[in-house]
Design an enzyme around this catalytic site. Structure first.
Site, PDB file in Angstrom:
ATOM      1  N   HIS A  18       0.828  -1.123   0.006  1.00 61.24           N
ATOM      2  CA  HIS A  18      -0.029  -0.023  -0.008  1.00 61.24           C
ATOM      3  C   HIS A  18       0.896   1.495  -0.025  1.00 61.24           C
ATOM      4  CE1 HIS A  18      -3.761   2.157   2.164  1.00 61.24           C
ATOM      5  NE2 HIS A  18      -2.865   3.009   1.086  1.00 61.24           N
ATOM      6  N   HIS A  20       1.239   4.687  -2.453  1.00 62.92           N
ATOM      7  CA  HIS A  20       0.600   5.757  -3.573  1.00 62.92           C
ATOM      8  C   HIS A  20       2.163   6.385  -4.123  1.00 62.92           C
ATOM      9  CE1 HIS A  20      -3.319   5.340  -2.328  1.00 62.92           C
ATOM     10  NE2 HIS A  20      -2.812   5.279  -1.008  1.00 62.92           N
ATOM     11  N   HIS A 198      -9.420   1.088  -0.545  1.00 60.47           N
ATOM     12  CA  HIS A 198      -9.670   1.674   0.504  1.00 60.47           C
ATOM     13  C   HIS A 198     -10.833   1.561   1.210  1.00 60.47           C
ATOM     14  CE1 HIS A 198      -5.944   3.398  -1.107  1.00 60.47           C
ATOM     15  NE2 HIS A 198      -5.708   4.206   0.057  1.00 60.47           N
ATOM     16  N   GLU A 201     -10.907   3.336   6.592  1.00 65.46           N
ATOM     17  CA  GLU A 201      -9.877   4.278   6.956  1.00 65.46           C
ATOM     18  C   GLU A 201     -10.592   5.287   8.095  1.00 65.46           C
ATOM     19  OE1 GLU A 201      -8.008   6.698   4.234  1.00 65.46           O
ATOM     20  OE2 GLU A 201      -6.228   7.205   5.358  1.00 65.46           O
ATOM     21  N   ASP A 279       1.825   4.074   2.797  1.00 65.61           N
ATOM     22  CA  ASP A 279       0.910   4.906   2.123  1.00 65.61           C
ATOM     23  C   ASP A 279       1.499   5.987   1.375  1.00 65.61           C
ATOM     24  OD1 ASP A 279      -1.749   5.484   1.859  1.00 65.61           O
ATOM     25  OD2 ASP A 279      -2.213   6.177   3.631  1.00 65.61           O
ATOM     26  N   ASP A 280       1.862   7.139   2.071  1.00 64.46           N
ATOM     27  CA  ASP A 280       2.309   8.324   1.398  1.00 64.46           C
ATOM     28  C   ASP A 280       3.805   8.656   2.309  1.00 64.46           C
ATOM     29  OD1 ASP A 280       0.124   8.901  -0.646  1.00 64.46           O
ATOM     30  OD2 ASP A 280      -0.981   8.695   1.129  1.00 64.46           O
TER      31      ASP A 280
END
Ligand code: HPA
Ligand code: ZN
Length: 335
Positions: A18, A20, A198, A201, A279-280
Site C-alpha cells: 500500500h 501511492h 481503501h 480508514e 501509504d504516502d
C-alpha cells in the site's frame, strides 16, 4: 530487545502493498520540478513545504497531495519519482512492492497514459535490471469522481493493462461508498485484473463490507475500523482477507491520536492477515521501515508478532505462490 527488533526488521526482506507513488514525492523533487515547469506553489522553501504537512484529517492531506502532484508533467518527472522510490526500497530491503498510481490526477491536467506509464515503466525496468527489484502497479480510481470517469480511465488504460496488476480505489472515503464503483470493478475483474480498495480508514465498517462483497477485492487498504463490527471481523478472519495497515498515515491523519492507541496488534492477535505499509511516505514522515520502527517504539510488539507482520506482506501480495514461498523461507531463516 527493542534494538534487536529494529535491527532485524531493517535487515529482513520486506514487501510493501500500500504505497501511492504520488505520495512519495519528496519536497526537494517537488520544488525542483515546480522550478523546471514554472509551476507556482504556495511554498517558498523546502522547510515551508514540510511545515505544511500538519493534517487534521484525510481531506486536509488530499488537498496538499493533489497540489504536490501538479508539478509532475513530463515522462522524465514520472521516471524520477518512481526511480527515487525504488532506490529507497533497495536501501531498506523492500524487495517487492505493489505501487498505486492515480491516473485521473494526471489526465485531468491533460497528462495522459502515454506520458506517465512510460516514465513509471522505465524506472521499474531499470530497477529490475540493476538490482532485481520486484514491483507491480495498481491503478487506483479517485472515489470523489464519478464511476463514469473511472470507466473512461479503465478504457484509456487499455493498451497498458499488461503492465497493471490490479485496480484500486482511493481519495475521499466518507460519502463515496464502494458500491458507487460496482460496474467498473466488475469490468476490471472481467479483464483479469485483481482488485483492492481503501475502506474503513475514515469510513464505517459498512464500506469494508461493500469492498469485500460488491467490489470482490483481494485486499482492503487500511480497514482499521473493521474492529467495530464483530461479524465483519469473523468474516475477514475466515476469508483471510488482508488489511494493508499504514501506522504513520493513521496517526498523521488522526485516525488514531497516538501510535500507542493503534489497533494493529489487536487485529493481528485476532488472526487477521494484517500487513504494514507506508501509504504516502513523503507526507506522513516515513517509508516502510520507519513504520515498523514506530510500531516497535510505541507498541509492546514481540518478535513473533513482528515476524508475522513481515511474513504477511508476502502472503498477501500478488506474487506467484513459488516466489512467495522463496521470500517466506528467507524471512524465516533470519532469526
Ligand atoms: N486514503 C485515501 N486516499 C489516498 C490515501 C489514503 O490514505 N493516500 C493517497 N490517496
Ligand atoms: Zn492509501
Amino acid at each position: 530487545m527493542r534494538n534487536q527488533l529494529k535491527d532485524w526488521v531493517l535487515a529482513v526482506p520486506k514487501a510493501e502493498l500500500h504505497l501511492h507513488i504520488e505520495g512519495s514525492l519528496e519536497p526537494e523533487l517537488m520544488m525542483q520540478l515546480a522550478d523546471k515547469h514554472g509551476v507556482n506553489l504556495p511554498y517558498s522553501s523546502i522547510d515551508e513545504v514540510r511545515q505544511a504537512y500538519d493534517f487534521e484529517n484525510l481531506q486536509s492531506f488530499l488537498d496538499l497531495y493533489y497540489l504536490g502532484a501538479s508539478v509532475l508533467r513530463d515522462e522524465d518527472d514520472f521516471y524520477q519519482l518512481m526511480y527515487a522510490y525504488l532506490q529507497n526500497c533497495r536501501a531498506n530491503n523492500v524487495v517487492h512492492s505493489e505501487i498505486m498510481f492515480d491516473p485521473q490526477t494526471h489526465t485531468a491536467r491533460g497528462i495522459g497514459f502515454d506520458v506517465f506509464m512510460p516514465g513509471f515503466q522505465r524506472a521499474m525496468h531499470q530497477a529490475e535490471r540493476e538490482w532485481g527489484q520486484s514491483c507491480f502497479l495498481i491503478m487506483s480510481f479517485l472515489r470523489h469522481l464519478s464511476e463514469v470517469s473511472a470507466l473512461a480511465t479503465l478504457d484509456q488504460a487499455q493498451h497498458y493493462l499488461d503492465g497493471i496488476s490490479a485496480v484500486g480505489l482511493d481519495s475521499s472515503e466518507q460519502g463515496n461508498p464502494p458500491e458507487k464503483f460496482a460496474r467498473v470493478f466488475a469490468k476490471a475483474k472481467a479483464l483479469g485484473l485483481k482488485r483492492v480498495a481503501h475502506a474503513g480508514e475514515e469510513g464505517p465498517p459498512a464500506y469494508v463490507w461493500g469492498a469485500a462483497k460488491v467490489l470482490d477485492v483481494q485486499r482492503i487498504d487500511h480497514g482499521v475500523r473493521s474492529i467495530e463490527d464483530p461479524v465483519l471481523m469473523d468474516y475477514l478472519l475466515a476469508e483471510q482477507l488482508s488489511l494493508t495497515v499504514c501506522p504513520l498515515s493513521n496517526t498523521k491523519l488522526r485516525v488514531f491520536n497516538h501510535m500507542q492507541e493503534h489497533n494493529i496488534l489487536e487485529l493481528l492477535d485476532r488472526g487477521l492477515l494484517v500487513t504494514v505499509n507506508a501509504d504516502d511516505p513523503s507526507y506522513f514522515g516515513g517509508y516502510l521501515a520507519d513504520n515498523y520502527l514506530a510500531l516497535i517504539e510505541h507498541l509492546p510488539l514481540q518478535f513473533d508478532q513482528l515476524q508475522q507482520l513481515v511474513r504477511n506482506g508476502f502472503t498477501a501480495s500478488f506474487l506467484p505462490e513459488e516466489t512467495k514461498a522463496k521470500w517466506l523461507a528467507k524471512v524465516d531463516s533470519l532469526n
